[in-house]
Design a protein around this motif. Structure first.
Motif, PDB file in Angstrom:
ATOM      1  N   TRP A  35      45.634  42.375  44.123  1.00  0.00           N
ATOM      2  CA  TRP A  35      44.516  42.112  42.788  1.00  0.00           C
ATOM      3  C   TRP A  35      43.776  41.159  42.610  1.00  0.00           C
ATOM      4  CZ3 TRP A  35      45.590  38.506  39.021  1.00  0.00           C
ATOM      5  CH2 TRP A  35      46.466  37.805  39.294  1.00  0.00           C
ATOM      6  N   ASP A  38      39.104  39.496  38.294  1.00  0.00           N
ATOM      7  CA  ASP A  38      38.161  40.257  37.622  1.00  0.00           C
ATOM      8  C   ASP A  38      38.532  41.939  37.654  1.00  0.00           C
ATOM      9  OD1 ASP A  38      37.521  40.523  40.331  1.00  0.00           O
ATOM     10  OD2 ASP A  38      35.563  40.378  39.932  1.00  0.00           O
ATOM     11  N   ASP A  39      39.801  42.299  38.013  1.00  0.00           N
ATOM     12  CA  ASP A  39      40.044  43.704  38.207  1.00  0.00           C
ATOM     13  C   ASP A  39      40.405  43.781  36.618  1.00  0.00           C
ATOM     14  OD1 ASP A  39      39.928  43.975  40.841  1.00  0.00           O
ATOM     15  OD2 ASP A  39      41.943  43.777  41.525  1.00  0.00           O
ATOM     16  N   THR A  40      40.457  45.044  36.466  1.00  0.00           N
ATOM     17  CA  THR A  40      40.890  45.776  35.118  1.00  0.00           C
ATOM     18  C   THR A  40      42.492  45.973  35.249  1.00  0.00           C
ATOM     19  OG1 THR A  40      38.735  46.882  34.767  1.00  0.00           O
ATOM     20  CG2 THR A  40      40.833  47.585  33.443  1.00  0.00           C
ATOM     21  N   ILE A  41      43.404  44.923  34.971  1.00  0.00           N
ATOM     22  CA  ILE A  41      44.602  45.163  35.268  1.00  0.00           C
ATOM     23  C   ILE A  41      45.346  46.432  34.993  1.00  0.00           C
ATOM     24  CG2 ILE A  41      46.927  44.031  35.370  1.00  0.00           C
ATOM     25  CD1 ILE A  41      44.863  42.409  37.180  1.00  0.00           C
ATOM     26  N   HIS A  42      45.198  47.083  33.822  1.00  0.00           N
ATOM     27  CA  HIS A  42      45.890  48.115  33.532  1.00  0.00           C
ATOM     28  C   HIS A  42      45.495  49.290  34.478  1.00  0.00           C
ATOM     29  CE1 HIS A  42      42.464  49.068  31.037  1.00  0.00           C
ATOM     30  NE2 HIS A  42      42.687  50.215  31.116  1.00  0.00           N
ATOM     31  N   LEU A  43      44.150  49.364  34.962  1.00  0.00           N
ATOM     32  CA  LEU A  43      43.934  50.649  36.085  1.00  0.00           C
ATOM     33  C   LEU A  43      44.669  50.194  37.181  1.00  0.00           C
ATOM     34  CD1 LEU A  43      40.187  50.747  35.386  1.00  0.00           C
ATOM     35  CD2 LEU A  43      41.908  52.317  34.629  1.00  0.00           C
ATOM     36  N   LYS A  44      44.816  48.922  37.710  1.00  0.00           N
ATOM     37  CA  LYS A  44      45.413  48.711  38.904  1.00  0.00           C
ATOM     38  C   LYS A  44      46.920  48.936  38.929  1.00  0.00           C
ATOM     39  CE  LYS A  44      43.657  46.532  42.040  1.00  0.00           C
ATOM     40  NZ  LYS A  44      43.147  47.045  43.282  1.00  0.00           N
ATOM     41  N   GLN A 107      39.791  36.041  31.382  1.00  0.00           N
ATOM     42  CA  GLN A 107      39.847  37.392  31.590  1.00  0.00           C
ATOM     43  C   GLN A 107      41.210  37.987  31.835  1.00  0.00           C
ATOM     44  OE1 GLN A 107      38.168  35.371  33.451  1.00  0.00           O
ATOM     45  NE2 GLN A 107      37.782  36.047  35.538  1.00  0.00           N
ATOM     46  N   GLN A 110      44.473  38.791  28.806  1.00  0.00           N
ATOM     47  CA  GLN A 110      44.613  39.962  28.079  1.00  0.00           C
ATOM     48  C   GLN A 110      45.792  41.037  28.681  1.00  0.00           C
ATOM     49  OE1 GLN A 110      41.356  42.677  27.883  1.00  0.00           O
ATOM     50  NE2 GLN A 110      40.555  41.620  29.656  1.00  0.00           N
ATOM     51  N   TYR A 111      45.802  40.789  29.877  1.00  0.00           N
ATOM     52  CA  TYR A 111      46.839  41.612  30.498  1.00  0.00           C
ATOM     53  C   TYR A 111      48.239  41.143  30.808  1.00  0.00           C
ATOM     54  CZ  TYR A 111      42.363  43.821  31.444  1.00  0.00           C
ATOM     55  OH  TYR A 111      41.270  44.639  31.703  1.00  0.00           O
TER      56      TYR A 111
END
Length: 179
Positions: A35, A38-44, A107, A110-111
């Protein structure tokens, strides 16, 4: 069938990190779940969940480091009722535990969850961790993390360069039988 192993690296880590490369020498069937900040962690996390489910292994174990532990915790929650064994190396349970909050990119914040209860894992803490303050979890009065095996390594720092000294404990968790 053998246990399928995954590794989730910490902040700014990768499949080229020395920890993963060392683990790859010991465990040939380990795969790195990568990961980026800048990944969208919930998608990862969803991608990883589908990958684990597609592997159809009887047993799954995730070895994670630092921020990767927070992600591994979330992944385990998503994969229930399928139980995933966890090995945490200097885990990030709460962003307030980071000595220098400026190290954490906005960024990513939030995850990350504040993990207040965690059990049934192997927790490897470095007594000399210069990045994450684990002191509140290491006291005898800490009941937040019951039913874990906790190892406090006296020699290592956050990088945990002597991970190979704990392969026996990691092997014991990997080979443990859970109902």
């Amino acid at each position: 069938m053998e246990t399928k192993l995954y590794y989730i690296h910490g902040l700014y880590g990768s499949e080229k990190s020395y920890k993963f490369l060392e683990l790859k020498e010991k465990y040939q069937n380990i795969e790195c779940l990568t990961w980026k900040v800048d990944d969208t962690i919930h998608l990862k996390l969803n991608e990883w969940k589908h990958k684990i489910e597609a592997d159809k292994s009887n047993e799954t174990c995730i070895i994670a480091s630092s921020t990767g532990c927070n992600l591994a915790y979330q992944l385990r929650q998503m994969c229930k009722p399928n139980f995933i064994k966890l090995v945490f190396i200097n885990p990030l349970f709460d962003i307030s535990d980071v000595y220098d909050s400026g190290l954490m990119p906005n960024q990513l914040l939030q995850y990350l969850l504040k993990i207040e209860k965690h059990s049934e894992s192997l927790l490897l803490f470095s007594k000399n961790d210069e990045v994450i303050n684990h002191k509140k979890y290491l006291s005898e009065t800490s009941f937040i993390f019951k039913n874990n095996q906790v190892i406090i390594d006296e020699k290592s720092t956050h990088n945990f360069k002597n991970l190979n000294e704990h392969y026996i404990e990691i092997d014991n968790l990997i080979n443990a039988f859970y109902l």
